[in-house]
Write an enzyme that holds these catalytic residues in place. Structure first.
Site, PDB file in Angstrom:
ATOM      1  N   SER A 131       1.068  -1.129  -0.039  1.00 49.00           N
ATOM      2  CA  SER A 131      -0.063   0.133  -0.084  1.00 49.00           C
ATOM      3  C   SER A 131       0.800   1.281   0.169  1.00 49.00           C
ATOM      4  CB  SER A 131      -0.911  -0.104   1.224  1.00 49.00           C
ATOM      5  OG  SER A 131      -2.283   1.188   0.922  1.00 49.00           O
ATOM      6  N   HIS A 166      -4.108  -1.573  -4.168  1.00 48.12           N
ATOM      7  CA  HIS A 166      -5.398  -2.236  -3.886  1.00 48.12           C
ATOM      8  C   HIS A 166      -6.303  -1.914  -5.784  1.00 48.12           C
ATOM      9  CE1 HIS A 166      -3.862  -1.675  -0.249  1.00 48.12           C
ATOM     10  NE2 HIS A 166      -4.382  -0.724  -0.138  1.00 48.12           N
TER      11      HIS A 166
END
Length: 239
Positions: A131, A166
Site C-alpha cells: 500500500s 488495491h
C-alpha cells in the site's frame, strides 16, 4: 585489480503480506529474494504512525521465520543520525507498512530516512512494502492520503513512473488511476491487485507473482488520445 560487482538495485511492490494474509506466501517470496540463510528484515511502520498493533503483527509473523526481524520507529526515535545510518545499511530487507503515503514521505525527509534508503538501495538492500509502502518508491502514486482518492506526484523516484495499490479491492481505484494517467497528472505506471507481488531490478520488472489465482499486475499507460490503456501481465501463482 579485480572490480567488485555492483549489486542490483531491487525493490518489490506487494499487494498483501502479513498484515492481511494468513498464508504468508508473499512474505516468504520476499525472504527468498533477500539472500542468506537468516536475512535481517527491518519493518518501517511510519505510514501508520508506528501503530503498536501493526508492529506486533509484523513481529509475530517474522519471529517464526528464518530471519532477524527488527523495527524502525520514528515517532519515538531512539537512534542518533550515525546509529540510524549504521542500522539501516546493515539490513538485507527494508519492509515498509501501509497507511498514509504523504505523511510517510514527510516524516522520512524530516529524519533523513529518504537519503539513507537511497543509499541502502544502491548497496543492494531489497526495499519492499504494501500500500503506502509500495507507493513511496515511485515518482508518484494513487492515494487516499488526503481523504478522497487522488494523485500524489511525489515519491522517492527509485522506481520510474507511478504505482496504484488495491486496484481491484477499493471502489474507484481503477477509474481514478486511469484518469490520472490519461490526464498526465501521474506518469504511466503499475497497478497491483491484492495478492500480487512485483519485483524490479534497476527499475525493470523481473518477476510478477500472485497468491490469489486470477489476480493481476497491470501496466497502465496513456492511450495516445484522451484515455488510458491497461495491460495485464502474467503472474506466477505461488504455492
Amino acid at each position: 585489480m579485480s572490480v567488485a560487482a555492483i549489486p542490483a538495485r531491487r525493490l518489490a511492490l506487494l499487494g498483501g503480506g502479513f498484515s492481511s494474509d494468513d498464508d504468508g506466501l508473499l512474505d516468504d517470496w520476499v525472504l527468498r529474494h533477500a539472500g542468506g540463510p537468516r536475512p535481517k528484515v527491518c519493518f518501517v511502520p511510519t505510514a501508520s504512525g508506528d501503530a503498536p498493533a501493526y508492529i506486533e503483527r509484523f513481529l509475530d509473523a517474522f519471529r517464526s521465520r528464518s530471519c532477524e526481524p527488527s523495527v524502525l520507529p520514528l515517532f519515538r526515535r531512539e537512534l542518533d543520525d550515525d546509529a540510524l545510518r549504521t542500522f539501516l545499511l546493515a539490513q538485507d530487507v527494508v519492509y515498509v507498512g501501509g497507511g498514509n503515503t504523504a505523511n510517510l514521505l514527510a516524516v522520512w525527509r524530516a529524519h533523513g530516512v529518504d537519503r539513507l534508503l537511497r543509499e541502502a538501495y544502491g548497496r543492494g538492500t531489497l526495499l519492499c512494502g504494501v500500500s503506502a509502502g509500495a507507493n513511496c518508491w515511485a515518482e508518484g502514486s494513487h492515494t487516499d492520503s488526503f481523504g478522497p482518492l487522488t494523485f500524489l506526484p511525489d515519491g522517492l523516484g527509485l522506481l520510474p513512473g507511478s504505482v496504484c495499490p488495491h486496484y481491484d479491492s477499493e471502489p474507484g481505484r481503477r477509474p481514478s488511476y486511469r484518469a490520472a494517467v490519461a490526464a498526465g497528472t501521474l506518469p504511466a505506471g503499475w497497478a497491483l491487485e491484492d495478492g500480487v507481488g512485483a519485483l524490479f531490478a534497476d527499475g525493470l520488472l523481473t518477476e510478477a507473482v500472485t497468491r490469489t489465482e486470477g489476480a493481476n499486475l497491470y501496466r497502465v499507460e496513456p492511450d495516445g488520445g484522451n484515455g488510458a490503456r491497461e495491460r495485464a501481465l502474467v503472474c506466477r501463482l505461488l504455492a
